[in-house]
Design an enzyme around this catalytic site. Structure first.
Site, PDB file in Angstrom:
ATOM      1  N   ALA A   1      55.510  73.360  48.325  1.00  0.00           N
ATOM      2  CA  ALA A   1      54.244  74.093  48.402  1.00  0.00           C
ATOM      3  C   ALA A   1      53.212  73.491  47.460  1.00  0.00           C
ATOM      4  O   ALA A   1      53.540  73.093  46.346  1.00  0.00           O
ATOM      5  CB  ALA A   1      54.472  75.551  48.045  1.00  0.00           C
TER       6      ALA A   1
ATOM      7  N   ALA B   1      18.546  62.437  83.755  1.00  0.00           N
ATOM      8  CA  ALA B   1      17.389  61.926  83.003  1.00  0.00           C
ATOM      9  C   ALA B   1      16.643  63.031  82.266  1.00  0.00           C
ATOM     10  O   ALA B   1      15.742  62.750  81.482  1.00  0.00           O
ATOM     11  CB  ALA B   1      16.443  61.187  83.940  1.00  0.00           C
TER      12      ALA B   1
ATOM     13  N   GLY C   1      16.032  76.431  94.795  1.00  0.00           N
ATOM     14  CA  GLY C   1      15.470  76.106  96.103  1.00  0.00           C
ATOM     15  C   GLY C   1      16.168  76.944  97.166  1.00  0.00           C
ATOM     16  O   GLY C   1      17.386  77.109  97.131  1.00  0.00           O
TER      17      GLY C   1
ATOM     18  N   ARG D   1      15.046  73.216  77.221  1.00  0.00           N
ATOM     19  CA  ARG D   1      15.434  74.612  76.997  1.00  0.00           C
ATOM     20  C   ARG D   1      16.727  74.765  76.194  1.00  0.00           C
ATOM     21  O   ARG D   1      17.082  75.859  75.776  1.00  0.00           O
ATOM     22  CB  ARG D   1      15.556  75.342  78.342  1.00  0.00           C
ATOM     23  CG  ARG D   1      14.209  75.718  78.925  1.00  0.00           C
ATOM     24  CD  ARG D   1      14.349  76.263  80.324  1.00  0.00           C
ATOM     25  NE  ARG D   1      14.704  75.222  81.286  1.00  0.00           N
ATOM     26  CZ  ARG D   1      15.081  75.449  82.537  1.00  0.00           C
ATOM     27  NH1 ARG D   1      15.177  76.693  82.979  1.00  0.00           N
ATOM     28  NH2 ARG D   1      15.362  74.455  83.355  1.00  0.00           N
TER      29      ARG D   1
ATOM     30  N   THR E   1      13.302  64.873  91.274  1.00  0.00           N
ATOM     31  CA  THR E   1      14.688  64.503  91.585  1.00  0.00           C
ATOM     32  C   THR E   1      14.781  63.345  92.593  1.00  0.00           C
ATOM     33  O   THR E   1      15.677  62.507  92.479  1.00  0.00           O
ATOM     34  CB  THR E   1      15.487  65.713  92.099  1.00  0.00           C
ATOM     35  OG1 THR E   1      14.690  66.454  93.034  1.00  0.00           O
ATOM     36  CG2 THR E   1      15.864  66.651  90.960  1.00  0.00           C
TER      37      THR E   1
HETATM   38  C1  UD1 Z   1      16.893  71.638  91.470  1.00  0.00           C
HETATM   39  C2  UD1 Z   1      16.585  71.637  92.984  1.00  0.00           C
HETATM   40  C3  UD1 Z   1      16.718  73.077  93.494  1.00  0.00           C
HETATM   41  C4  UD1 Z   1      18.105  73.600  93.212  1.00  0.00           C
HETATM   42  C5  UD1 Z   1      18.446  73.472  91.719  1.00  0.00           C
HETATM   43  C6  UD1 Z   1      19.903  73.769  91.497  1.00  0.00           C
HETATM   44  C7  UD1 Z   1      15.001  69.855  93.451  1.00  0.00           C
HETATM   45  C8  UD1 Z   1      13.580  69.527  93.687  1.00  0.00           C
HETATM   46  N1  UD1 Z   1      15.268  71.148  93.207  1.00  0.00           N
HETATM   47  O1  UD1 Z   1      15.898  72.405  90.818  1.00  0.00           O
HETATM   48  O2  UD1 Z   1      16.504  73.115  94.885  1.00  0.00           O
HETATM   49  O3  UD1 Z   1      18.217  74.950  93.633  1.00  0.00           O
HETATM   50  O4  UD1 Z   1      18.213  72.142  91.236  1.00  0.00           O
HETATM   51  O5  UD1 Z   1      20.211  73.802  90.127  1.00  0.00           O
HETATM   52  O6  UD1 Z   1      15.835  68.981  93.523  1.00  0.00           O
HETATM   53  N2  UD1 Z   1      16.181  65.034  86.995  1.00  0.00           N
HETATM   54  C9  UD1 Z   1      15.981  63.713  86.696  1.00  0.00           C
HETATM   55  N3  UD1 Z   1      14.742  63.187  86.809  1.00  0.00           N
HETATM   56  C10 UD1 Z   1      13.672  63.921  87.250  1.00  0.00           C
HETATM   57  C11 UD1 Z   1      13.885  65.283  87.556  1.00  0.00           C
HETATM   58  C12 UD1 Z   1      15.154  65.805  87.413  1.00  0.00           C
HETATM   59  O7  UD1 Z   1      16.924  63.006  86.338  1.00  0.00           O
HETATM   60  O8  UD1 Z   1      12.591  63.360  87.337  1.00  0.00           O
HETATM   61  C13 UD1 Z   1      17.557  65.581  86.868  1.00  0.00           C
HETATM   62  C14 UD1 Z   1      17.667  66.614  85.772  1.00  0.00           C
HETATM   63  O9  UD1 Z   1      18.076  66.003  84.576  1.00  0.00           O
HETATM   64  C15 UD1 Z   1      18.734  67.542  86.312  1.00  0.00           C
HETATM   65  C16 UD1 Z   1      18.563  67.453  87.814  1.00  0.00           C
HETATM   66  O10 UD1 Z   1      17.859  66.265  88.060  1.00  0.00           O
HETATM   67  O11 UD1 Z   1      20.041  67.081  85.995  1.00  0.00           O
HETATM   68  C17 UD1 Z   1      17.830  68.656  88.394  1.00  0.00           C
HETATM   69  O12 UD1 Z   1      16.527  68.736  87.870  1.00  0.00           O
HETATM   70  P1  UD1 Z   1      15.882  70.117  87.484  1.00  0.00           P
HETATM   71  O13 UD1 Z   1      14.524  69.852  86.969  1.00  0.00           O
HETATM   72  O14 UD1 Z   1      16.811  70.878  86.605  1.00  0.00           O
HETATM   73  O15 UD1 Z   1      15.762  70.808  88.908  1.00  0.00           O
HETATM   74  P2  UD1 Z   1      15.638  72.350  89.207  1.00  0.00           P
HETATM   75  O16 UD1 Z   1      14.217  72.777  89.030  1.00  0.00           O
HETATM   76  O17 UD1 Z   1      16.671  73.104  88.502  1.00  0.00           O
HETATM   77 CA    CA Z   2      18.260  72.672  86.783  1.00  0.00          CA
END
Ligand code: UD1
Ligand code: CA
Length: 455
Positions: A366, A13, A144, A18, A84
């Site tokens: 050609a 989602a 994390g 970035r 997430t």
């Molecule tokens: C997350 C993990 C972190 C881990 C890292 C690995 C959590 C809270 N943290 O952090 O522990 O080390 O990934 O890469 O899970 N997404 C949604 N909806 C939301 C939020 C996120 O669909 O509301 C999706 C994003 O599109 C992405 C994934 O979930 O595909 C991870 O979200 P992101 O915000 O990138 O998490 P990180 O901060 O990287």
């Molecule tokens: Ca990420």
């Protein structure tokens, strides 16, 4: 493999701010395939394996891509991006169907393998409630941290919430998680948002599992497999890892490459036996190369089928819809598109063949151009088997050149040229005779020179 049923939820989602792109992040490509497709293809499939993809609002293109790759995948929209765990609960309807194993993956980790999904599920069958994929990144900033006490995983601390001491931990959360289906929903519903970002963190599931006296386990993976992609630089790094894997797999399958590091492959390239690929070749998606075929240097192929013992390039461009028959030859500076070129046909130099069918053993001189576009629409060119098209000919489509027909150099053909069954034979004969005459003349000249020397 496993008799247990599964539900894999792929979180996709995110906007991917970035990436600085108008394209949703998971639709960017690695080795010719979208990030989402890589993850969906690695996820468990077949009977008893359900798939759910969580997408952002206005991301219809992401839903379409999921449908294309895995038609049985369901998509769920997370209308607000609240973390997430909140994203996983968007797929509540799928969770309520009580799969044995619930797997959660991120749509932006394209290097993940099917083996790793399988590894993650194993401990669930043996009673663990939750399994986390861990890894030790070179630089753990942003990830994390996995908190382990007396060998047991007790919690995951997000970077933003971690103390100095916790930030020193090298073992991190890769993002892939497996939860036993019978407890998944009740654990996910318990997750709150009291943290630095005010988000519902999926990673809080670990502490909840512990509170309930259940067990969480860590399975470790290689960093190359769990690289998350947030920026274009990371996209390029993932591409490099994937290309190295694909080259290695091609070499292992018997493809000869003099300089594999200069050859770019797609994840779905199909190779026959004894294929040779010279340096600096780019192969896009949906290409198949038949036994014994040679792709010479600096050629570019996409959505093309190359027949057995065919020869392509150097400097050839096979565009989508090119179908090369066995032993066909495409030479330098030749471009083909939506073109069927039958067995043994030759298109050796400086030519464009588009929207065309060239019969077997035809010879295209050609500089021949199929003028397939008249400014309004595309039209087809048909060239019969054994036809000879002289150099620098314009074939103004729609047009047909009969089998065995002979077209003189520099022609502009706007009307059908009829078949000439005997022409090929005559042409071959005249080439043979012409060659024999030149040879005789040269020999005679050489002899008379010889005599004049002696005189
Ligand atoms: C997350 C993990 C972190 C881990 C890292 C690995 C959590 C809270 N943290 O952090 O522990 O080390 O990934 O890469 O899970 N997404 C949604 N909806 C939301 C939020 C996120 O669909 O509301 C999706 C994003 O599109 C992405 C994934 O979930 O595909 C991870 O979200 P992101 O915000 O990138 O998490 P990180 O901060 O990287
Ligand atoms: Ca990420």
């Amino acid at each position: 493999m496993s008799a247990r049923t599964s539900l894999t939820i792929v979180l996709a989602a995110g906007e991917g701010t970035r990436m600085r792109s108008s394209l949703p992040k998971v639709l960017h490509r690695v080795a010719g395939e979208t990030l989402l497709a890589h993850v969906l293809k690695a996820a468990p499939g077949g009977d008893g394996a359900a798939l759910a993809v969580v997408i952002g609002p206005d991301h219809a293109a992401v839903a379409e891509e999921a449908q294309r790759v895995r038609p049985q995948a369901e998509t769920f929209v997370q209308s607000e991006r609240l973390g997430t765990a909140h994203a996983v609960l968007a797929a509540r309807a799928a969770l309520e169907r009580d799969a044995d194993d619930v797997l959660i993956a991120f749509g932006d980790t394209p290097l993940i393998s099917a083996e790793t999904f399988a590894q993650l599920r194993q401990p669930l069958a043996q009673g663990a409630a939750l399994v986390v994929l861990g890894f030790r990144p070179n630089d753990p900033t942003g990830y994390g941290r996995l908190l382990v006490e007396n060998g047991a995983l007790v919690a995951i601390r997000e970077h933003a919430d971690a103390s100095e001491q916790e930030r020193a931990i090298g073992l991190c959360n890769a993002g892939l998680m497996a939860i036993r289906g019978d407890v998944a929903l009740s654990i996910l519903e318990r997750i709150g948002n009291a943290n630095a970002k005010g988000e519902y963190y999926l990673t809080d599931a670990i502490a909840i599992v512990r509170e309930r006296g259940l067990q969480s386990i860590v399975v470790e993976a290689d960093e190359d497999e769990v690289r998350g992609i947030n920026t274009k630089a990371q996209l390029a790094e993932a591409e490099a890892v994937m290309q190295a894997r694909l080259r290695r797999a091609a070499l292992d399958a018997g493809v000869t490459m003099i300089a594999p590091e200069t050859v770019f492959l797609a994840a779905d390239t199909v190779f026959g036996k004894d294929v040779t690929i010279e340096p600096f070749v780019v192969i896009g998606e949906r290409v198949s190369i038949g036994d014994g075929a040679v792709i010479h240097a600096f050629s570019h192929l996409a959505q093309a089928v190359v027949g057995k013992d065919a020869s392509v390039g150097p400097y050839a461009r096979l565009r989508p819809g090119t179908l090369l028959g066995d032993g066909a030859k495409i030479g330098n500076f030749v471009e083909t598109k939506a073109a069927q070129i039958d067995a043994g046909a030759k298109v050796n130099h400086l030519t464009y063949i588009g929207d065309a069918h060239i019969g077997s053993k035809a010879n295209i001189g050609a500089g021949t151009i199929t003028c397939n576009y008249d400014g309004y629409g595309k039209h087809k060119t048909e060239i019969g088997a054994g036809a000879f098209v002289g150099s620098n000919t314009s074939l103004v489509a729609p047009v047909k050149i009969g089998a065995g027909a002979y077209v003189g150099s520099g022609s502009v053909i706007t009307r059908e040229v009829p078949d000439d069954a005997l022409a090929l034979e005559r042409a071959e004969q005249s080439v043979r005779e012409g060659w024999a005459k030149r040879y005789r003349d040269a020999k005679t000249r050489a002899k008379s020179k010889d005599k004049s020397h002696r005189a």
